[in-house]
Scaffold this motif. Structure first.
Motif, mmCIF file in Angstrom:
data_model
loop_
_atom_site.group_PDB
_atom_site.id
_atom_site.type_symbol
_atom_site.label_atom_id
_atom_site.label_comp_id
_atom_site.label_asym_id
_atom_site.label_seq_id
_atom_site.Cartn_x
_atom_site.Cartn_y
_atom_site.Cartn_z
ATOM 1 N N ASP A 292 0.799 -1.224 0.000
ATOM 2 C CA ASP A 292 0.000 0.000 0.000
ATOM 3 C C ASP A 292 0.833 1.277 0.000
ATOM 4 N N ALA A 293 2.024 1.194 -0.536
ATOM 5 C CA ALA A 293 2.782 2.408 -0.845
ATOM 6 C C ALA A 293 2.174 3.033 -2.105
ATOM 7 N N VAL A 294 2.673 4.198 -2.487
ATOM 8 C CA VAL A 294 2.224 4.864 -3.713
ATOM 9 C C VAL A 294 3.458 5.128 -4.564
ATOM 10 N N ILE A 295 3.552 4.468 -5.697
ATOM 11 C CA ILE A 295 4.742 4.627 -6.540
ATOM 12 C C ILE A 295 4.708 6.002 -7.198
ATOM 13 N N ALA A 296 5.613 6.882 -6.785
ATOM 14 C CA ALA A 296 5.593 8.257 -7.288
ATOM 15 C C ALA A 296 6.960 8.778 -7.677
ATOM 16 N N SER A 297 8.027 8.245 -7.078
ATOM 17 C CA SER A 297 9.371 8.729 -7.385
ATOM 18 C C SER A 297 10.392 7.619 -7.163
ATOM 19 N N TYR A 298 11.417 7.622 -8.001
ATOM 20 C CA TYR A 298 12.554 6.703 -7.873
ATOM 21 C C TYR A 298 13.487 7.159 -6.757
ATOM 22 N N ASN A 299 13.416 8.438 -6.432
ATOM 23 C CA ASN A 299 14.356 9.078 -5.515
ATOM 24 C C ASN A 299 13.841 9.019 -4.082
ATOM 25 N N GLY A 300 14.304 8.039 -3.321
ATOM 26 C CA GLY A 300 13.836 7.859 -1.952
ATOM 27 C C GLY A 300 14.283 8.916 -0.979
ATOM 28 N N SER A 301 15.249 9.747 -1.362
ATOM 29 C CA SER A 301 15.713 10.826 -0.488
ATOM 30 C C SER A 301 14.879 12.093 -0.634
ATOM 31 N N SER A 302 14.111 12.186 -1.710
ATOM 32 C CA SER A 302 13.280 13.370 -1.917
ATOM 33 C C SER A 302 12.042 13.281 -1.041
ATOM 34 N N THR A 303 11.400 14.426 -0.805
ATOM 35 C CA THR A 303 10.179 14.425 -0.010
ATOM 36 C C THR A 303 9.129 13.529 -0.640
ATOM 37 N N LEU A 304 8.950 13.643 -1.951
ATOM 38 C CA LEU A 304 7.951 12.836 -2.639
ATOM 39 C C LEU A 304 8.273 11.351 -2.546
ATOM 40 N N GLY A 305 9.520 10.991 -2.783
ATOM 41 C CA GLY A 305 9.906 9.589 -2.752
ATOM 42 C C GLY A 305 9.781 8.979 -1.373
ATOM 43 N N ALA A 306 10.249 9.708 -0.359
ATOM 44 C CA ALA A 306 10.184 9.183 1.005
ATOM 45 C C ALA A 306 8.743 9.043 1.466
ATOM 46 N N ASN A 307 7.911 10.052 1.190
ATOM 47 C CA ASN A 307 6.536 10.016 1.678
ATOM 48 C C ASN A 307 5.690 8.984 0.951
ATOM 49 N N SER A 308 5.965 8.762 -0.326
ATOM 50 C CA SER A 308 5.123 7.837 -1.087
ATOM 51 C C SER A 308 5.503 6.379 -0.875
ATOM 52 N N GLY A 309 6.692 6.110 -0.359
ATOM 53 C CA GLY A 309 7.045 4.746 -0.019
ATOM 54 C C GLY A 309 8.103 4.104 -0.890
ATOM 55 N N ALA A 310 9.041 4.905 -1.425
ATOM 56 C CA ALA A 310 10.110 4.339 -2.255
ATOM 57 C C ALA A 310 10.909 3.285 -1.494
ATOM 58 N N ALA A 311 11.021 3.442 -0.165
ATOM 59 C CA ALA A 311 11.799 2.491 0.627
ATOM 60 C C ALA A 311 11.211 1.090 0.597
ATOM 61 N N ALA A 312 9.900 0.977 0.358
ATOM 62 C CA ALA A 312 9.254 -0.326 0.316
ATOM 63 C C ALA A 312 9.219 -0.924 -1.083
ATOM 64 N N VAL A 313 9.520 -0.122 -2.087
ATOM 65 C CA VAL A 313 9.418 -0.574 -3.475
ATOM 66 C C VAL A 313 10.791 -0.843 -4.085
ATOM 67 N N PHE A 314 11.789 -0.019 -3.734
ATOM 68 C CA PHE A 314 13.075 -0.080 -4.421
ATOM 69 C C PHE A 314 14.274 -0.512 -3.566
ATOM 70 N N PRO A 315 14.078 -1.219 -2.443
ATOM 71 C CA PRO A 315 15.255 -1.553 -1.624
ATOM 72 C C PRO A 315 16.244 -2.485 -2.312
ATOM 73 N N ARG A 316 15.751 -3.277 -3.297
ATOM 74 C CA ARG A 316 16.649 -4.175 -4.022
ATOM 75 C C ARG A 316 16.836 -3.731 -5.467
ATOM 76 N N VAL A 317 16.529 -2.483 -5.725
ATOM 77 C CA VAL A 317 16.785 -1.864 -7.029
ATOM 78 C C VAL A 317 17.891 -0.824 -6.879
ATOM 79 N N LEU A 318 17.782 0.018 -5.871
ATOM 80 C CA LEU A 318 18.818 0.993 -5.532
ATOM 81 C C LEU A 318 19.356 0.625 -4.156
#
Length: 572
Positions: free
Chosen positions: A42-68
């Motif tokens: 139930d994250a929201v895929i919005a940004s590849y950049n997990g350090s950005s406000t958008l990426g962190a808030n939307s859940g990049a950490a749950a989607v891309f931990p084994r991509v980046l």
């Protein structure tokens, strides 16, 4: 290394996670492995950049931990775990805190470009807060970073462009105990992509020389160039440094991750993972067997059938909470406190806070009385009393609302739909606050974003730690701390208090338990007085692995169940 007080924890979640993993291993031996696994989160895929406000808030950490990948990743207890495939990081003696980083000699992005210390320089530049531009009210940050915690205390990153080695030196007198939360999975972005896009040889030189025009170009791409829109991907700017890379992204087919042929570590066990986010009608994806791994807020999908899954509800590291604006109807602390008095915190916990489990001690045991200190911290029992007067349904709520000017006002609560649990919670809050003369409106929407609180379009956000819609929280609580810091990207309510900031800074380096306890006590009293948010309970998660899954290990933190997706094997 000094012991970070936020890392002290109990082992309940570890035991639960282990039990879930063990149950998922049964009965796999005589079946065939499937080549693609659906991951519903139930994250929201919005940004590849997990350090950005958008990426962190939307859940990049749950989607891309084994991509980046990074030097550490978030493990199943919410703790930082070293990722030696990426490289090594060690603290070295010296007058100033110094960390030596060495990237793997084999490290290569999926586009064939070697990983380098340029990536660390970019991350530090973006998250240090030191690079600004003129704004209407004074200097504003160039980079829209989720948080500067830890990074702003770094004096410099010594790096020869293209090198595998970097030395990170902190400012004199500064010490960041949670340094293992820096340069993590999802944080390190490919600096060579920005160099190509801005037509410069390297990002290192303009950062080291303070070349303002070039830094503005770098920041513009860092802020905007990695946003993700279904059907509109430019794969040339999305190289991967982990076992998976992005192949495609569409509303119909989800986010497709495939094996990264350039990956130098152990090859992923399953060559293809399809991520279905909150916007993917997860209910139907579960029903039609498109999902083999599910990680969602407990109750968020309503009465969905999870037959064919080994699933469990368990307390998460995220703080289910109401994040309040500091303008409009909540422009005064009196109004925010009045609202907190009518929010039925105990009743919300009783009905929504522990579905299918009853924890007596630690994480998930009762109403949560802190925004930044987890219930399994040794300090929690001593500091939790400050929130006791806000159990909710207080008879003084009406009087408080009247005296604060909140009576006869409307409070709009936003969250990402669909979410049946949060919808029911807003209804319960509306019912409870009606007697205080406060009208609560459900402002949830499929396209809701926490930034709408900053823009004044809603008055409160119902979400997890730092207003996140899906998986959130870690043992270090770095997101929780940052979400209340003056000027932080994750501080969507725009709360600002200099004393809170100073306490947070001191706690980041303090190792004396008595001093820590005194500071935490002062912090709790301050936050319950100012009421920038209303903590409710440890956000309950439903984590399920399809029957026949091997190596599925629950991770009720911001990293989600996908933290080790490259080890998944599903046999049917």
């Amino acid at each position: 290394m000094k012991q970070d007080h936020r890392f002290v924890r109990r082992t309940a979640v570890a035991l639960v996670s282990g039990a879930l993993a063990a149950g998922a291993l049964a009965g796999c031996s005589s079946k065939n492995q499937v080549p693609s696994i659906g991951y519903g989160v139930d994250a929201v895929i919005a940004s590849y950049n997990g350090s950005s406000t958008l990426g962190a808030n939307s859940g990049a950490a749950a989607v891309f931990p084994r991509v980046l990948t990074g030097f550490f990743y978030t493990g199943p207890d919410g703790q930082p775990v070293a990722d030696t495939d990426t490289g090594t990081a060690k603290e070295v003696p010296g007058d100033a805190q110094t960390i030596q980083y060495r990237l793997s000699a084999e490290g290569t992005y999926s586009d064939g470009v070697a990983t380098s210390c340029d990536d660390l320089v970019l991350t530090w530049a973006a998250r240090s807060g030191r690079f600004t531009k003129a704004g209407p009210g004074g200097p504003v940050p160039l980079f829209d970073a989720a948080s500067t915690d830890g990074y702003r205390d770094i004096e410099r990153v010594d790096c020869q462009p293209g090198s595998k080695d970097a030395t990170v030196v902190f400012r004199p007198g500064k010490h960041y105990s949670a340094w293992k939360t820096l340069f993590n999975a999802g944080d390190l972005m490919p600096a060579h992509v920005i160099a190509t896009q801005t037509k410069i040889p390297t990002v290192v030189t303009p950062v080291q020389t303070g070349d303002q025009p070039t830094l503005e170009k770098i920041a513009d791409f860092w802020n905007n160039g990695w946003k993700l829109t279904p059907g509109k991907l430019d794969l040339t700017v999305l190289p991967a440094s982990g076992p998976y890379r992005i192949d495609s992204f569409s509303d119909k087919d989800g986010l497709v991750l495939v094996k990264n042929e350039k990956w130098w570590g152990n090859a992923p066990r399953t060559p293809r993972i399809v991520v279905w986010d909150r916007h993917s009608d997860l209910k139907s994806k579960v029903s039609d067997s498109s999902v083999g791994v599910l990680d969602v807020g407990a109750g968020s999908l309503g009465d969905v059938s999870l037959g064919g899954f080994h699933k469990q509800n368990l307390p998460g590291r995220g703080v289910e909470q109401l994040v309040l604006g500091t303008g409009g109807v909540f422009g005064s602390a009196d109004a925010r406190r009045a609202f907190a008095l009518c929010v039925p915190r105990q009743a919300l916990f009783d009905k929504f806070g522990h579905p299918g489990y009853d924890v007596k001690l630690g994480l998930g045991a009762g109403v949560l009385n802190s925004r930044t200190v987890p219930q399994d911290s040794v300090y929690y029992p001593a500091i939790a009393g400050a929130g006791d007067k806000y159990k909710g349904g207080d008879a003084t709520a009406s009087q408080a609302a009247a005296s604060s000017g909140l009576q006869n006002q409307t409070v709009r609560i936003g969250y990402v739909k669909p979410d049946e649990r949060r919808s029911a919670m807003v209804a319960a809050i509306a019912d409870a606050c009606k007697s205080a003369g406060i009208t609560v409106v459900d402002a949830g929407a499929p396209d809701f974003a926490a930034s709408q609180l900053t823009e004044g379009k809603v008055d409160a956000v119902l979400g997890g730690t730092a207003s996140m819609p899906g998986p959130s929280g870690t043992i270090a609580d770095t997101d929780a701390i940052a979400s209340l810091r003056t000027g932080a990207g994750l501080n969507f309510g725009r709360f600002g208090n200099g004393r809170y900031d100073a306490i947070a800074d001191q706690l980041a380096a303090e190792d004396n338990s008595t001093t820590v306890l005194n500071l935490l006590t002062e912090q709790e009293n301050l936050l319950w007085g100012e009421m920038p948010s209303i903590p409710l309970f440890a956000g309950p998660r439903t984590i399920g692995f399809g029957d026949g899954m091997e190596n599925g290990i629950a991770n009720p933190s911001r990293a989600g169940a996908g933290w080790n997706m490259d080890r998944w094997v599903l046999k049917r």
